[in-house]
Design a protein around this motif. Structure first.
Motif, short mmCIF file in Angstrom:
data_model
loop_
_atom_site.label_atom_id
_atom_site.label_comp_id
_atom_site.label_asym_id
_atom_site.label_seq_id
_atom_site.Cartn_x
_atom_site.Cartn_y
_atom_site.Cartn_z
N UNK A 89 -57.40 -10.19 -43.70
CA UNK A 89 -57.64 -11.62 -43.50
C UNK A 89 -57.48 -12.01 -42.03
N UNK A 90 -56.46 -11.48 -41.37
CA UNK A 90 -56.28 -11.80 -39.96
C UNK A 90 -57.41 -11.24 -39.11
N UNK A 91 -57.86 -10.04 -39.43
CA UNK A 91 -58.96 -9.44 -38.66
C UNK A 91 -60.22 -10.29 -38.77
N UNK A 92 -60.48 -10.83 -39.96
CA UNK A 92 -61.65 -11.68 -40.16
C UNK A 92 -61.51 -12.99 -39.38
N UNK A 93 -60.35 -13.65 -39.53
CA UNK A 93 -60.12 -14.89 -38.82
C UNK A 93 -60.11 -14.69 -37.30
N UNK A 94 -59.64 -13.57 -36.87
CA UNK A 94 -59.60 -13.28 -35.43
C UNK A 94 -61.01 -13.30 -34.83
N UNK A 95 -61.98 -12.87 -35.63
CA UNK A 95 -63.37 -12.83 -35.15
C UNK A 95 -64.03 -14.20 -35.24
N UNK A 96 -63.80 -14.93 -36.34
CA UNK A 96 -64.57 -16.15 -36.58
C UNK A 96 -63.79 -17.45 -36.34
N UNK A 97 -62.47 -17.40 -36.42
CA UNK A 97 -61.67 -18.62 -36.27
C UNK A 97 -60.29 -18.26 -35.72
N UNK A 98 -60.19 -17.82 -34.47
CA UNK A 98 -58.89 -17.40 -33.92
C UNK A 98 -57.86 -18.53 -33.86
N UNK A 99 -58.32 -19.76 -33.75
CA UNK A 99 -57.38 -20.88 -33.75
C UNK A 99 -56.68 -21.01 -35.08
N UNK A 100 -57.43 -20.83 -36.16
CA UNK A 100 -56.84 -20.88 -37.50
C UNK A 100 -55.89 -19.71 -37.70
N UNK A 101 -56.29 -18.54 -37.21
CA UNK A 101 -55.42 -17.37 -37.31
C UNK A 101 -54.11 -17.61 -36.56
N UNK A 102 -54.19 -18.27 -35.41
CA UNK A 102 -52.99 -18.54 -34.62
C UNK A 102 -52.05 -19.50 -35.35
N UNK A 103 -52.62 -20.51 -36.03
CA UNK A 103 -51.78 -21.45 -36.78
C UNK A 103 -51.08 -20.73 -37.93
N UNK A 104 -51.80 -19.85 -38.61
CA UNK A 104 -51.21 -19.08 -39.71
C UNK A 104 -50.10 -18.17 -39.17
N UNK A 105 -50.37 -17.50 -38.05
CA UNK A 105 -49.38 -16.60 -37.47
C UNK A 105 -48.12 -17.36 -37.06
N UNK A 106 -48.30 -18.58 -36.54
CA UNK A 106 -47.14 -19.38 -36.14
C UNK A 106 -46.30 -19.76 -37.35
N UNK A 107 -46.96 -20.07 -38.46
CA UNK A 107 -46.21 -20.41 -39.67
C UNK A 107 -45.41 -19.20 -40.15
N UNK A 108 -46.02 -18.02 -40.12
CA UNK A 108 -45.30 -16.81 -40.51
C UNK A 108 -44.13 -16.55 -39.55
N UNK A 109 -44.34 -16.77 -38.28
CA UNK A 109 -43.32 -16.55 -37.26
C UNK A 109 -42.08 -17.41 -37.51
N UNK A 110 -42.31 -18.65 -37.93
CA UNK A 110 -41.21 -19.61 -38.10
C UNK A 110 -40.58 -19.58 -39.49
N UNK A 111 -41.10 -18.72 -40.39
CA UNK A 111 -40.57 -18.63 -41.75
C UNK A 111 -39.45 -17.60 -41.80
N UNK A 112 -38.31 -17.97 -42.36
CA UNK A 112 -37.15 -17.09 -42.37
C UNK A 112 -37.33 -15.94 -43.34
N UNK A 113 -36.86 -14.75 -42.99
CA UNK A 113 -36.84 -13.63 -43.94
C UNK A 113 -35.79 -13.88 -45.01
N UNK A 114 -35.88 -13.14 -46.09
CA UNK A 114 -34.97 -13.41 -47.21
C UNK A 114 -34.33 -12.16 -47.79
N UNK A 115 -34.30 -11.07 -47.03
CA UNK A 115 -33.68 -9.86 -47.57
C UNK A 115 -32.17 -10.03 -47.71
N UNK A 116 -31.61 -9.34 -48.70
CA UNK A 116 -30.23 -9.55 -49.09
C UNK A 116 -29.20 -9.25 -48.03
N UNK A 117 -29.50 -8.30 -47.13
CA UNK A 117 -28.52 -7.94 -46.10
C UNK A 117 -28.11 -9.10 -45.23
#
Length: 294
Positions: free
Chosen positions: A28-56
């Motif tokens: 999905x990122x590879x596709x967006x990177x070619x046709x809509x890099x701005x949208x890909x960047x917004x998605x990546x930023x959301x992932x970046x700011x989302x906290x991990x949840x592993x038990x450790x």
């Protein structure tokens, strides 16, 4: 800079990677990177700011309950603070997705050494209220703001013990003017720009998306990303850098790079403790406590 090595521990078991999901996300990122890099960047930023949840990251190593309070940070949000003992404060600053209980193994020995321990949960972490981006999302800037506000309430740090992203937050707060006697940085990441590059490689997008992502991240932070480079924050503050050779979250070379760039730094190398168990290893706790309470 000196190097010591703690006793080797057995390697932690790793969980199987959800390969199918990763392949789908990369496609999905590879596709967006070619046709809509701005949208890909917004998605990546959301992932970046989302906290991990592993038990450790949710382990609770606190020896007993401390005095619980809250501090209000910019924006009117509150963070939970817990303190133990009396004397000059030593602050515990957790990493990304963690909470104050993770660093609880340091409480008893630091208190026994005659210092007060102050720990807090950053916005959206632990028991604190959600940050400006909502539940389960936050930024490094919010950790810096929380630490600065807590220190203003509880006193200038005699020392700070930080873990992972908490190292960057602690060092940046000190670079911004918060006085601290010494810094113990456990598993620090040297440069946020290197981390954004690693994310690009993992998710499979090119410079087209990464450039836009970096601009969005910088706008969200409200300051240049170069400000988060630990290798440029060296100063007269004594520092202890502790890093494990087999750390799978933040590579060992990152700690080596930080230690080499700081004027008054000692590097302590462990082998087999990884990114989380290093926080409760008796040898590490002893060395960090001795340094933080000197």
């Amino acid at each position: 800079m000196t190097t010591t090595t703690s006793p080797t521990a057995s390697s932690p078991r790793t969980r199987p990677v959800d390969t199918a999901r990763l392949v789908a996300v990369r496609t999905a990122f590879a596709t967006l990177d070619r046709v809509a890099p701005g949208l890909a960047a917004r998605w990546a930023l959301r992932l970046w700011c989302t906290l991990p949840s592993n038990g450790g990251r949710r382990r609770d190593e606190r020896p007993w309950a401390g005095e619980r309070s809250t501090v209000t940070i910019p924006g009117g949000r509150t963070v939970v603070v817990e303190s133990w003992g009396s004397g000059e404060p030593v602050y515990l600053v957790h990493g990304w997705g963690g909470w104050r209980g993770q660093l609880g193994a340091f409480v008893a020995p630091i208190v026994d050494a005659g210092r007060r321990v102050v720990a807090f949960d950053a916005p959206s972490h632990g028991e604190s209220a959600a940050g400006g981006l909502g539940p389960r999302r936050s930024t490094a800037v919010e950790i810096v703001e929380a630490f600065t506000a807590v220190a203003a309430e509880h006193g200038a740090p005699h020392a700070v013990v930080g873990h992972s992203l908490g190292c960057t937050a602690a060092a940046l707060a000190v670079a911004d003017g918060l006085p601290a006697g010494r810094l113990a940085l456990i598993a620090p990441s040297a440069d946020v720009l290197a981390m954004t590059g690693l994310m690009a490689r993992r998710l499979g997008y090119t410079e087209r998306t990464q450039t836009r992502f970096d601009r969005r991240l910088e706008a969200l932070a409200g300051r240049p990303l170069a400000d988060f480079d630990l290798t440029t924050m060296s100063g007269a503050v004594p520092a202890l850098i502790v890093h494990d050779r087999r750390d799978k979250e933040v590579p060992y070379r990152e700690g080596v790079k930080v230690a080499a760039s700081w004027d008054a730094a000692e590097l302590v190398t462990t082998d087999g403790l990884g990114h989380q168990r290093i926080l409760r290893d008796p040898g590490v706790v002893e060395q960090v406590t001795r340094f933080a309470t000197a």
